[in-house]
Design a protein around this motif. Structure first.
Motif, PDB file in Angstrom:
ATOM      1  N   GLY A 140     -14.187 -20.486 -43.568  1.00  0.00           N
ATOM      2  CA  GLY A 140     -15.679 -20.584 -43.515  1.00  0.00           C
ATOM      3  C   GLY A 140     -16.270 -19.410 -44.547  1.00  0.00           C
ATOM      4  O   GLY A 140     -17.701 -19.515 -44.419  1.00  0.00           O
ATOM      5  N   SER A 141     -15.572 -18.383 -45.008  1.00  0.00           N
ATOM      6  CA  SER A 141     -16.312 -17.347 -45.654  1.00  0.00           C
ATOM      7  C   SER A 141     -16.500 -17.704 -46.952  1.00  0.00           C
ATOM      8  O   SER A 141     -15.682 -18.234 -47.699  1.00  0.00           O
ATOM      9  CB  SER A 141     -15.202 -16.079 -45.487  1.00  0.00           C
ATOM     10  N   PRO A 142     -17.782 -17.429 -47.418  1.00  0.00           N
ATOM     11  CA  PRO A 142     -17.926 -17.518 -48.810  1.00  0.00           C
ATOM     12  C   PRO A 142     -17.116 -16.704 -49.760  1.00  0.00           C
ATOM     13  O   PRO A 142     -16.985 -16.931 -50.904  1.00  0.00           O
ATOM     14  CB  PRO A 142     -19.518 -17.200 -49.111  1.00  0.00           C
ATOM     15  N   LYS A 143     -16.726 -15.742 -49.067  1.00  0.00           N
ATOM     16  CA  LYS A 143     -15.802 -14.627 -50.018  1.00  0.00           C
ATOM     17  C   LYS A 143     -14.274 -15.468 -50.279  1.00  0.00           C
ATOM     18  O   LYS A 143     -13.591 -14.678 -50.717  1.00  0.00           O
ATOM     19  CB  LYS A 143     -15.567 -13.196 -49.338  1.00  0.00           C
ATOM     20  N   ARG A 144     -13.987 -16.496 -49.734  1.00  0.00           N
ATOM     21  CA  ARG A 144     -12.788 -17.282 -49.926  1.00  0.00           C
ATOM     22  C   ARG A 144     -11.708 -16.315 -49.365  1.00  0.00           C
ATOM     23  O   ARG A 144     -11.602 -15.814 -48.199  1.00  0.00           O
ATOM     24  CB  ARG A 144     -12.814 -17.609 -51.316  1.00  0.00           C
ATOM     25  N   GLU A 145     -10.568 -16.009 -50.276  1.00  0.00           N
ATOM     26  CA  GLU A 145      -9.492 -15.531 -49.600  1.00  0.00           C
ATOM     27  C   GLU A 145      -9.892 -14.107 -49.545  1.00  0.00           C
ATOM     28  O   GLU A 145      -8.888 -13.343 -48.777  1.00  0.00           O
ATOM     29  CB  GLU A 145      -8.163 -15.479 -50.720  1.00  0.00           C
ATOM     30  N   MET A 175     -10.265 -13.459 -42.886  1.00  0.00           N
ATOM     31  CA  MET A 175      -8.711 -14.261 -43.320  1.00  0.00           C
ATOM     32  C   MET A 175      -7.686 -13.038 -43.237  1.00  0.00           C
ATOM     33  O   MET A 175      -6.598 -13.506 -43.151  1.00  0.00           O
ATOM     34  CB  MET A 175      -9.129 -14.942 -44.717  1.00  0.00           C
ATOM     35  N   HIS A 176      -8.057 -11.781 -43.355  1.00  0.00           N
ATOM     36  CA  HIS A 176      -6.899 -10.852 -43.116  1.00  0.00           C
ATOM     37  C   HIS A 176      -6.307 -11.092 -41.640  1.00  0.00           C
ATOM     38  O   HIS A 176      -5.229 -11.040 -41.506  1.00  0.00           O
ATOM     39  CB  HIS A 176      -7.258  -9.289 -43.249  1.00  0.00           C
ATOM     40  N   ILE A 177      -7.295 -11.274 -40.798  1.00  0.00           N
ATOM     41  CA  ILE A 177      -6.742 -11.344 -39.540  1.00  0.00           C
ATOM     42  C   ILE A 177      -6.052 -12.940 -39.146  1.00  0.00           C
ATOM     43  O   ILE A 177      -4.855 -13.121 -38.815  1.00  0.00           O
ATOM     44  CB  ILE A 177      -8.141 -11.494 -38.501  1.00  0.00           C
ATOM     45  N   THR A 178      -6.667 -13.886 -40.084  1.00  0.00           N
ATOM     46  CA  THR A 178      -6.052 -15.263 -40.026  1.00  0.00           C
ATOM     47  C   THR A 178      -4.669 -15.190 -40.678  1.00  0.00           C
ATOM     48  O   THR A 178      -3.797 -15.800 -40.116  1.00  0.00           O
ATOM     49  CB  THR A 178      -7.095 -16.138 -40.624  1.00  0.00           C
ATOM     50  N   ARG A 179      -4.663 -14.656 -41.831  1.00  0.00           N
ATOM     51  CA  ARG A 179      -3.328 -14.829 -42.462  1.00  0.00           C
ATOM     52  C   ARG A 179      -2.306 -13.960 -41.546  1.00  0.00           C
ATOM     53  O   ARG A 179      -0.963 -14.364 -41.356  1.00  0.00           O
ATOM     54  CB  ARG A 179      -3.302 -13.906 -43.616  1.00  0.00           C
ATOM     55  N   ALA A 180      -2.707 -12.653 -40.862  1.00  0.00           N
ATOM     56  CA  ALA A 180      -1.662 -12.139 -39.721  1.00  0.00           C
ATOM     57  C   ALA A 180      -1.350 -13.121 -38.654  1.00  0.00           C
ATOM     58  O   ALA A 180      -0.262 -13.069 -38.497  1.00  0.00           O
ATOM     59  CB  ALA A 180      -2.250 -10.776 -39.326  1.00  0.00           C
ATOM     60  N   PHE A 181      -2.108 -13.658 -37.904  1.00  0.00           N
ATOM     61  CA  PHE A 181      -2.003 -14.646 -36.941  1.00  0.00           C
ATOM     62  C   PHE A 181      -0.965 -15.760 -37.432  1.00  0.00           C
ATOM     63  O   PHE A 181      -0.296 -16.086 -36.863  1.00  0.00           O
ATOM     64  CB  PHE A 181      -3.192 -15.451 -36.545  1.00  0.00           C
ATOM     65  N   LEU A 228     -10.210 -22.691 -37.306  1.00  0.00           N
ATOM     66  CA  LEU A 228     -11.797 -22.649 -38.133  1.00  0.00           C
ATOM     67  C   LEU A 228     -11.613 -20.810 -37.952  1.00  0.00           C
ATOM     68  O   LEU A 228     -11.609 -20.098 -37.022  1.00  0.00           O
ATOM     69  CB  LEU A 228     -12.830 -22.903 -37.121  1.00  0.00           C
ATOM     70  N   SER A 229     -11.523 -20.188 -39.409  1.00  0.00           N
ATOM     71  CA  SER A 229     -11.604 -19.013 -39.648  1.00  0.00           C
ATOM     72  C   SER A 229     -12.991 -18.436 -40.319  1.00  0.00           C
ATOM     73  O   SER A 229     -13.488 -19.211 -41.219  1.00  0.00           O
ATOM     74  CB  SER A 229     -10.450 -18.597 -40.510  1.00  0.00           C
ATOM     75  N   ILE A 242     -10.924 -18.145 -35.113  1.00  0.00           N
ATOM     76  CA  ILE A 242     -10.641 -16.763 -35.394  1.00  0.00           C
ATOM     77  C   ILE A 242     -12.084 -16.217 -36.110  1.00  0.00           C
ATOM     78  O   ILE A 242     -12.452 -16.831 -37.175  1.00  0.00           O
ATOM     79  CB  ILE A 242      -9.316 -16.448 -36.250  1.00  0.00           C
ATOM     80  N   CYS A 243     -12.702 -15.361 -35.463  1.00  0.00           N
ATOM     81  CA  CYS A 243     -13.873 -14.703 -36.131  1.00  0.00           C
ATOM     82  C   CYS A 243     -14.001 -13.253 -35.875  1.00  0.00           C
ATOM     83  O   CYS A 243     -13.681 -12.848 -35.097  1.00  0.00           O
ATOM     84  CB  CYS A 243     -15.148 -15.635 -35.110  1.00  0.00           C
ATOM     85  N   GLY A 244     -14.515 -12.856 -37.055  1.00  0.00           N
ATOM     86  CA  GLY A 244     -14.580 -11.182 -37.004  1.00  0.00           C
ATOM     87  C   GLY A 244     -16.020 -11.126 -37.394  1.00  0.00           C
ATOM     88  O   GLY A 244     -16.714 -11.932 -37.909  1.00  0.00           O
TER      89      GLY A 244
END
Length: 227
Positions: free
Chosen positions: A8-13, A18-24, A83-84, A134-136
């Motif tokens: 859901g981030s406008p910053k995309r990758e 997404m750092h958190i999501t990729r680790a998960f 949902l990230s 996953i939400c930061g």
């Protein structure tokens, strides 16, 4: 497991979250091979829901012919919907909220009582799905910040859901913060492996992941331009 990620981030990758999501997800891959599909929702053509409820009366066909039809098809073919997103005004960013609104075709107009609340009866079989949020956020701690987003997620997905929230998340995009973000991402990876193996995450591990990486006052001072 087939995993569909709504980023859901406008910053995309480049999203902090997404750092958190990729680790998960890497932790899940450590447990067993996973098939992962990431959708950057900001790049998709998603019209706003008009609340006409046509989809709930005609078998789930929306009046909008856009990318949402394919996205819903992918949802139903997946095992896990993740949902990230970063916290925006105590909720999710607008592009992701638009996608969530457009899940209306999955349910009918008919309602039934579930516990002490009412819910729409499903038009599609998504009973096999599991849900993960996953939400930061950029605040120093989790107190009185994530609650609205978590409440919405839990109401939208009342079963088979898991929530992971992380404060001070802008540090994940700061290479100089690796001394503290590295160990935190290792914990997130551990959580991902645990989730893949058991379907749950230990409460103590979730609490540790959701705690500040550096003292709150120190983080706030850095954000405010201090040293």
């Amino acid at each position: 497991m087939k995993i569909l990620v709504w980023n859901g981030s406008p910053k995309r990758e480049h999203s902090d979250t997404m750092h958190i999501t990729r680790a998960f997800l890497q932790g899940m891959q450590d447990a067993a091979p996973q098939t992962v599909r990431v959708i950057d929702v900001v790049d998709r053509h998603i019209e706003y829901c008009t609340g006409c409820f046509a989809c709930k009366r005609n078998g789930g066909v929306c009046i909008h012919d856009d990318d949402m039809r394919d996205i819903l098809d992918e949802v139903l073919k997946s095992d896990l919907l993740l949902l990230s997103f970063p916290l925006y005004c105590y909720g999710m960013p607008a592009p992701l909220k638009a996608v969530l609104d457009r899940t209306m075709p999955l349910s009918a107009m008919t309602m039934q009582k579930v516990g002490d609340r009412y819910a729409h009866v499903g038009q599609a079989d998504f009973s096999h799905l599991r849900y993960l949020m996953i939400c930061g956020c950029g605040f120093p701690n989790s107190k009185h910040n994530f609650e609205p987003a978590v409440a919405q997620f839990e109401l939208c997905f009342p079963a088979n859901r898991t929530v992971l929230t992380v404060p001070e998340s802008p540090m994940f995009n700061a290479p100089e913060a690796a001394i503290v973000t590295g160990p935190r991402l290792a914990l997130v990876r551990q959580a991902g492996r645990q989730y893949a193996e058991t379907g749950t995450i230990d409460a103590a591990l979730l609490s540790e992941i959701g705690s500040p990486m550096i003292p709150e006052e120190r983080y706030a001072a850095i954000v405010n331009g201090g040293v």
